[in-house]
Structure formats: structure tokens, C-alpha cells
Design an enzyme around this catalytic site. Structure first.
Site, mmCIF file in Angstrom:
data_model
loop_
_atom_site.group_PDB
_atom_site.id
_atom_site.type_symbol
_atom_site.label_atom_id
_atom_site.label_comp_id
_atom_site.label_asym_id
_atom_site.label_seq_id
_atom_site.Cartn_x
_atom_site.Cartn_y
_atom_site.Cartn_z
ATOM 1 N N SER A 13 3.764 2.682 7.979
ATOM 2 C CA SER A 13 4.585 1.906 9.582
ATOM 3 C C SER A 13 5.745 2.388 9.796
ATOM 4 C CB SER A 13 4.023 0.757 9.808
ATOM 5 O OG SER A 13 4.756 0.010 9.340
ATOM 6 N N ARG A 44 -3.104 0.300 2.813
ATOM 7 C CA ARG A 44 -4.125 0.303 1.832
ATOM 8 C C ARG A 44 -5.011 1.450 1.814
ATOM 9 N NH1 ARG A 44 -4.934 -4.094 4.503
ATOM 10 N NH2 ARG A 44 -7.152 -4.776 4.169
ATOM 11 N N HIS A 53 -0.052 -8.294 -26.806
ATOM 12 C CA HIS A 53 1.740 -9.189 -27.438
ATOM 13 C C HIS A 53 1.261 -10.261 -26.338
ATOM 14 C CE1 HIS A 53 2.323 -5.938 -30.277
ATOM 15 N NE2 HIS A 53 1.794 -5.350 -28.884
ATOM 16 N N SER A 57 7.156 4.626 3.930
ATOM 17 C CA SER A 57 6.230 2.998 4.864
ATOM 18 C C SER A 57 5.428 3.758 5.934
ATOM 19 C CB SER A 57 7.509 2.996 4.995
ATOM 20 O OG SER A 57 6.719 1.301 6.191
ATOM 21 N N GLU A 65 -6.836 -7.793 -1.022
ATOM 22 C CA GLU A 65 -6.481 -7.660 -0.009
ATOM 23 C C GLU A 65 -8.142 -7.250 0.838
ATOM 24 O OE1 GLU A 65 -3.061 -5.209 1.887
ATOM 25 O OE2 GLU A 65 -2.760 -5.165 -0.569
ATOM 26 N N LYS A 94 3.648 -13.667 7.467
ATOM 27 C CA LYS A 94 5.040 -13.039 8.386
ATOM 28 C C LYS A 94 5.155 -14.412 9.252
ATOM 29 C CE LYS A 94 4.409 -8.338 6.439
ATOM 30 N NZ LYS A 94 3.353 -7.055 7.308
ATOM 31 N N THR A 115 8.449 -1.347 7.318
ATOM 32 C CA THR A 115 9.069 -2.535 6.801
ATOM 33 C C THR A 115 10.627 -2.407 6.382
ATOM 34 O OG1 THR A 115 6.537 -1.732 5.361
ATOM 35 C CG2 THR A 115 8.167 -2.930 4.296
ATOM 36 N N GLY A 168 0.803 -1.497 0.235
ATOM 37 C CA GLY A 168 -0.228 -0.042 0.420
ATOM 38 C C GLY A 168 0.705 1.203 0.021
ATOM 39 N N SER A 169 1.614 1.510 0.830
ATOM 40 C CA SER A 169 2.902 2.214 0.830
ATOM 41 C C SER A 169 3.748 2.797 -0.813
ATOM 42 C CB SER A 169 3.763 2.088 2.002
ATOM 43 O OG SER A 169 3.220 2.310 2.778
HETATM 44 C C1 F6R Z 1 -1.555 -3.142 4.302
HETATM 45 C C2 F6R Z 1 -1.211 -3.091 3.852
HETATM 46 C C3 F6R Z 1 0.305 -3.940 2.717
HETATM 47 C C4 F6R Z 1 1.146 -3.126 3.961
HETATM 48 C C5 F6R Z 1 2.476 -3.115 3.302
HETATM 49 C C6 F6R Z 1 4.127 -2.256 3.565
HETATM 50 O O1 F6R Z 1 -3.034 -2.565 4.287
HETATM 51 O O2 F6R Z 1 -1.441 -1.976 2.446
HETATM 52 O O3 F6R Z 1 0.507 -4.162 1.596
HETATM 53 O O4 F6R Z 1 1.066 -1.744 3.336
HETATM 54 O O5 F6R Z 1 2.930 -4.428 4.204
HETATM 55 O O6 F6R Z 1 4.031 -1.638 5.273
HETATM 56 P P1 F6R Z 1 4.098 -0.369 5.244
HETATM 57 O O7 F6R Z 1 3.176 0.197 4.078
HETATM 58 O O8 F6R Z 1 3.760 -0.097 6.795
HETATM 59 O O9 F6R Z 1 5.395 -0.323 4.720
#
Ligand code: F6R
Length: 341
Positions: free
Chosen positions: A98, A146, A241, A96, A225, A333, A101, A54-55
Site C-alpha cells: 500500500s 498477501r 530442542h 509496502s 488470514e 487498527k 504502513t 504480506g509485504s
Molecule cells: C493483508 C496483508 C497484511 C499487510 C500488512 C502491511 O493482505 O497481508 O499482512 O501486508 O498489513 O501492509 P502493506 O503490505 O500494505 O505494507
């Protein structure tokens, strides 16, 4: 930001409905933008946007939006490592939500060790702590990454526009036009729930051209998701193609193609899309053509994203799944963590 405080962050429907407000959540500070301006004036060879999931998507969208106006190359990387070309004359923007990541932290550290100029767009975590605080754009926290796409985009776009010396987009105006569009859709045939109904028990295949390529990809990820379904995204003209041969399996596979039709399509693209759509049809699969009326490229791009985000949540509701939880990502994870020990 006051306006965001009332959004229920446990409710994906409420979050996607707040897309226009989130777009008004704020650009990087004047201090950050003047730093970016200074770096640009000293001379840069390119901009590398790093991030995952999402980032990452805000960077992909910005790259496509500015492709024909930016003079410096804009790269997007979703990996632990940076290409060799990224050196001290490049600017690396680590995104990111959070801030924790691992791929993004690794790329950021590599950028620092190569002497690249770095900026961080995050809500906190390791990335915030690892960076010079005068180069960190802190975003409002508490959303699923996201769902926070408009918040992330409101940070990435002005920073990149400054780095490539383009006039800043008026996101307030874009946001107001998106609000108007959403109101119109809700009382017309374009109700997101109508498209969601046609995608029930199907594999959505979203097809995009130019600036709508990352939009198609974003929609695929939202169907994965939020709606918990397999989905695919395809790009035009590349699809003509390869994927076009796959239409032979249309009868035995429940695919549901949706062409995103742009206001900017040129004649050869229109012919390519319509010819491909006819082949889908001949093979027993009925593509939909989705066009939304907007006056600018950026509004069209964000408008399609907002619309398809809503469709993915409506599909989750229809299918009886929770659009917020991402249990299998968490499970994966945990499995990876257990193997690393
Ligand atoms: C969860 C989502 C994930 C996170 C990914 C990276 O809603 O969309 O795809 O974006 O795991 O984490 P961040 O965005 O915190 O770096």
C-alpha cells in the site's frame, strides 16, 4: 500488465490460482537496476529489507534463497526501527504494497536520515511520495498484499540479486514450471482440497527446513488470514530442542503437523525429521509429509507457497469463511487508532 487485468481481485481463489502470472508482472526497471549496480560497485556493507505482513514475506524468502550465495549480509526487519549497524554503507529496501504502513514508513525515514541508499517497492501511498521517484519500483495495484506476494517477489528478487552481484533468475521459466505443476496437482492425489479436508477443525502446524522456513511461516499466515484459524509454523532443526516436548499434548490438542520435505535435505536432516515424526506419531498425532517435485530451489520454494496458498483458500471454503476479508485486523487498527487520539 495486461495479463493481470482479468484477475478478479475480490476472489482469493482466483488470485491464488494466478500466482504464476503474477510472477511475470515485471522486474524493477533497467534504470533502477543500474542504480543498484552502481551502488554495489561503490561498495556496500549489507542489505536491509524492511516491510510488514504480506509485504515482508518476499524479503524473508529472498534472504533464505540467497543465504549461501550472497557475500553481503541480508537483514529483514519487521519493526519501526533499524538496527544500529545499518548506516550509510547499507542499502535499505522498503517494501509496502500500500505504501502506507507506519512501521515501514518509519524505518524508511530512519534509513534516509542515516544516509543509507534506499529503494522503495510499492504501489503508491506515503512511501512513494517520500522517495526519489527514480528509486521506486511501482507494482500493479488492486490486490490484497498477501495475494500479491508473487508480484512483490518479482520486484525484490532482481533488486537484491543485483545488489549482491548474482545472475538474475529467469522468473518467466519459473512461472511456466509452476503452471505445469499446478495442472498436474489438480488431477492427482496432490489436489490442494485433499490436504485442506484433513486440516478441517485442526490447528495446522507447518514445519520447514532452510529455504522452506519462511514458506512454513507464510503458510501459517495464510491459514490465519485466509482460513481464519490458529496455525503455527516451526523450523527444523530448532524444533528438536523445544517443540518436540510439546508432542506430549498431542492427544488433547487438535494439532495437525505437516512436514515440508525438501529435495535438498541432507542425511542428518532427514534423520532428524523422521525421528521427530516418529515421536509425534507415538504421542497420538499423525504428521503428514508433503513433497513436491521441482528441479531447483527457487521453484521448490515458490511451488510450496503456491500449493499451500491454495490449501488455505480451500480450507476457507470448506469452513464457510470469507478468505478475502480481514475484519479483525481492521478492528484492531480502529481500536489502536481510538486509543492514540
Ligand atoms: C493483508 C496483508 C497484511 C499487510 C500488512 C502491511 O493482505 O497481508 O499482512 O501486508 O498489513 O501492509 P502493506 O503490505 O500494505 O505494507
Amino acid at each position: 500488465m495486461k495479463e493481470l487485468e482479468n484477475i478478479d481481485t475480490t476472489d482469493m481463489k482466483a488470485m491464488v490460482a494466478s500466482f504464476p502470472q503474477m510472477l511475470r508482472s515485471g522486474a524493477p526497471s533497467d534504470e533502477i537496476l543500474s542504480k543498484a549496480e552502481r551502488i554495489r560497485k561503490e561498495g556496500i556493507d549489507g542489505i536491509c529489507l524492511i516491510g510488514m505482513g504480506g509485504s515482508a514475506i518476499a524479503g524473508e524468502i529472498v534472504k533464505c534463497l540467497l543465504a549461501d550465495s550472497a557475500e553481503e549480509p541480508i537483514l529483514t526487519i519487521r519493526d519501526y526501527v533499524l538496527p544500529k549497524t545499518v548506516d550509510s554503507r547499507w542499502v535499505v529496501v522498503a517494501v509496502s504494497y500500500s505504501g502506507n504502513t507506519e512501521e515501514t514508513i518509519s524505518g524508511f525515514k530512519e534509513a534516509e536520515s542515516r544516509g543509507s541508499s534506499t529503494f522503495v517497492i510499492t504501489t503508491g501511498g506515503v512511501l512513494k511520495d517520500a522517495s526519489d521517484e527514480t528509486r521506486v519500483h511501482l507494482m500493479p495495484a488492486g490486490f490484497q498484499p498477501r495475494a500479491a506476494l508473487p508480484i512483490i517477489f518479482a520486484g525484490v528478487l532482481p533488486l537484491v540479486e543485483t545488489l549482491v552481484n548474482l545472475k538474475l533468475t529467469d522468473l518467466e521459466k519459473v512461472s511456466r514450471n509452476l503452471e505445469l505443476a499446478a495442472t498436474k496437482w489438480s488431477s492427482s492425489n496432490l489436489k490442494p482440497g485433499n490436504l485442506a479436508m484433513t486440516l478441517r477443525n485442526k490447528i495446522p502446524v507447518i514445519i520447514g527446513w532452510r529455504h522452506l522456513i519462511p514458506v512454513a511461516y507464510r503458510a501459517k499466515c495464510q491459514f490465519n488470514e485466509n482460513s481464519k484459524v490458529f496455525a503455527s509454523s516451526i523450523q527444523i532443526p530448532e524444533m528438536n530442542h523445544n517443540e518436540i516436548e510439546g508432542t506430549l499434548s498431542c492427544k488433547s490438542h487438535p494439532i495437525s503437523p505437516v512436514f515440508l520435505r525438501s529435495r535438498e535435505e541432507d542425511e542428518r536432516t532427514r534423520i532428524g525429521i523422521e525421528s521427530a515424526a516418529a515421536i509425534f506419531e507415538e504421542n497420538g498425532c499423525h504428521p503428514k509429509h508433503l513433497s513436491l517435485k521441482f528441479d531447483s530451489r527457487i521453484e521448490e520454494t515458490l511451488g510450496f507457497i503456491m500449493y499451500l496458498d491454495n490449501v488455505s483458500v480451500r480450507l476457507a471454503e470448506i469452513s464457510g469463511v470469507d478468505p478475502v476479508s480481514v475484519e479483525r485486523i481492521a478492528q484492531l487498527k480502529r481500536k489502536m487508532g481510538a486509543r492514540e487520539k
